[in-house]
Design a protein around this motif. Structure first.
Motif, mmCIF file in Angstrom:
data_model
loop_
_atom_site.group_PDB
_atom_site.id
_atom_site.type_symbol
_atom_site.label_atom_id
_atom_site.label_comp_id
_atom_site.label_asym_id
_atom_site.label_seq_id
_atom_site.Cartn_x
_atom_site.Cartn_y
_atom_site.Cartn_z
ATOM 1 N N GLN A 95 -33.662 54.790 -117.319
ATOM 2 C CA GLN A 95 -33.662 53.370 -117.646
ATOM 3 C C GLN A 95 -32.364 53.045 -118.370
ATOM 4 O O GLN A 95 -32.092 53.625 -119.421
ATOM 5 N N SER A 132 -27.747 62.367 -119.570
ATOM 6 C CA SER A 132 -29.034 62.565 -120.264
ATOM 7 C C SER A 132 -29.762 63.753 -119.666
ATOM 8 O O SER A 132 -29.561 64.087 -118.494
ATOM 9 N N ARG A 137 -32.908 50.503 -113.402
ATOM 10 C CA ARG A 137 -33.683 51.741 -113.503
ATOM 11 C C ARG A 137 -33.409 52.601 -112.286
ATOM 12 O O ARG A 137 -33.662 52.186 -111.147
ATOM 13 N N LYS A 145 -26.384 56.802 -125.814
ATOM 14 C CA LYS A 145 -27.521 56.925 -126.734
ATOM 15 C C LYS A 145 -27.913 55.553 -127.258
ATOM 16 O O LYS A 145 -27.074 54.760 -127.669
ATOM 17 N N THR A 167 -35.979 65.117 -124.887
ATOM 18 C CA THR A 167 -34.841 64.509 -124.207
ATOM 19 C C THR A 167 -33.625 64.480 -125.115
ATOM 20 O O THR A 167 -33.731 64.626 -126.347
ATOM 21 N N SER A 169 -36.821 59.735 -118.406
ATOM 22 C CA SER A 169 -38.258 60.013 -118.435
ATOM 23 C C SER A 169 -38.658 60.681 -117.126
ATOM 24 O O SER A 169 -37.855 60.793 -116.196
ATOM 25 N N THR A 220 -32.508 55.670 -121.331
ATOM 26 C CA THR A 220 -33.690 56.488 -121.610
ATOM 27 C C THR A 220 -34.087 57.255 -120.361
ATOM 28 O O THR A 220 -34.285 56.662 -119.296
ATOM 29 N N ARG A 270 -29.109 53.209 -125.445
ATOM 30 C CA ARG A 270 -29.118 52.265 -124.313
ATOM 31 C C ARG A 270 -29.829 52.847 -123.097
ATOM 32 O O ARG A 270 -30.475 52.116 -122.341
ATOM 33 N N SER A 311 -29.296 62.712 -125.014
ATOM 34 C CA SER A 311 -28.326 61.919 -124.274
ATOM 35 C C SER A 311 -26.949 62.035 -124.901
ATOM 36 O O SER A 311 -26.807 62.357 -126.088
#
Lengths: 122, 111
Positions: free
Chosen positions: A80, A48, A18, A63, A56, A69, A67, A65, A58
């Motif tokens: 992430q 992303s 992360r 995509k 959001t 935020s 994320t 895999r 990507s």
């Protein structure tokens, strides 16, 4: 305005990591941010985006895999990354979107953070 | 595989002018999306050089200029200086890919 990335490191294939982008000088709620990566000796690749409204998107290569935020209380943007492969090895930059008007597709990236290195190795 | 193509390298003597082309297609530059340019000095993060095809951010030298026509864009550097040695990337948006795209990058060498 200052963006500072953290969270990079060494990870085995299939692992998760992360990344965090700490933002100073402006609110993450009122701005759009992207992650852009650069593999060793290679060019830039957009990864992303999280827009002002919270939506959001990507690149196809990540995509499902990765994320993106944001945490408005901490004023940070995170990425992430799951199911990592050696092809994900890169310096990951956080960058703010800038624009002259409402069209997100006309956005450019300014400023950028200093980047954080992610190395995926067996 | 980037959809915006740039020459891998360009060189010039100090004081001269060099241009860097960024060639796209009808789904990005040709669709009317703006082109932006970044300078990446060795071992540093990219820095915005030109935005909105031809606008310079505050603090960027007037020796740098940008233009766009059809499915291509160009970055010109006049009065080449040693400090201009860097990689330069164009950037736009692509409707087919549904995301932001960068050029393949051009390394500028000052002879």
């Amino acid at each position: 305005v200052q963006l500072v990335e953290s969270g990079g490191g060494l990870i085995h294939p299939g692992g998760s990591l992360r990344l965090s982008c700490s933002v100073a000088g402006l609110s993450v709620r009122g701005n759009s941010f992207s992650w852009v990566r650069q593999a060793p000796g290679q060019g830039l690749e957009w990864v992303s985006v999280i827009y002002t409204a919270g939506s959001t998107d990507s690149a196809d290569s990540v995509k499902g895999r990765f994320t993106i935020s944001r945490d408005t209380s901490e004023n940070t943007v995170s990425l992430q990354m799951n199911t990592l492969t050696p092809e994900d090895t890169a310096v990951y930059y956080c960058a703010r979107h800038s624009a002259n008007g409402p069209s997100q597709r006309l956005n450019w990236f300014d400023p950028w953070g200093q980047g954080t290195l992610v190395t995926v190795f067996s | 595989q980037s959809v915006l193509t740039q020459a891998p390298s360009v060189s010039g003597a100090p004081g001269l002018r060099v241009t860097i082309a960024c060639t796209g297609s009808g789904s990005n530059i040709g669709a009317g999306f703006d082109v932006h340019w970044y300078q990446q000095l060795p071992r540093t993060a990219p820095k915005l050089l030109i935005y909105g095809n031809n606008k310079r951010p505050s603090g960027v030298s007037a020796r740098f200029s940008g233009s766009k026509s059809g499915t291509s864009a160009s970055l010109a550097i006049t009065g080449l200086q040693a400090e201009d040695e860097a990689a330069y990337y164009c950037q736009s948006y692509d409707t087919s890919l549904g995301g932001y795209v960068f050029g393949t990058g051009t390394e500028v060498t000052v002879l």
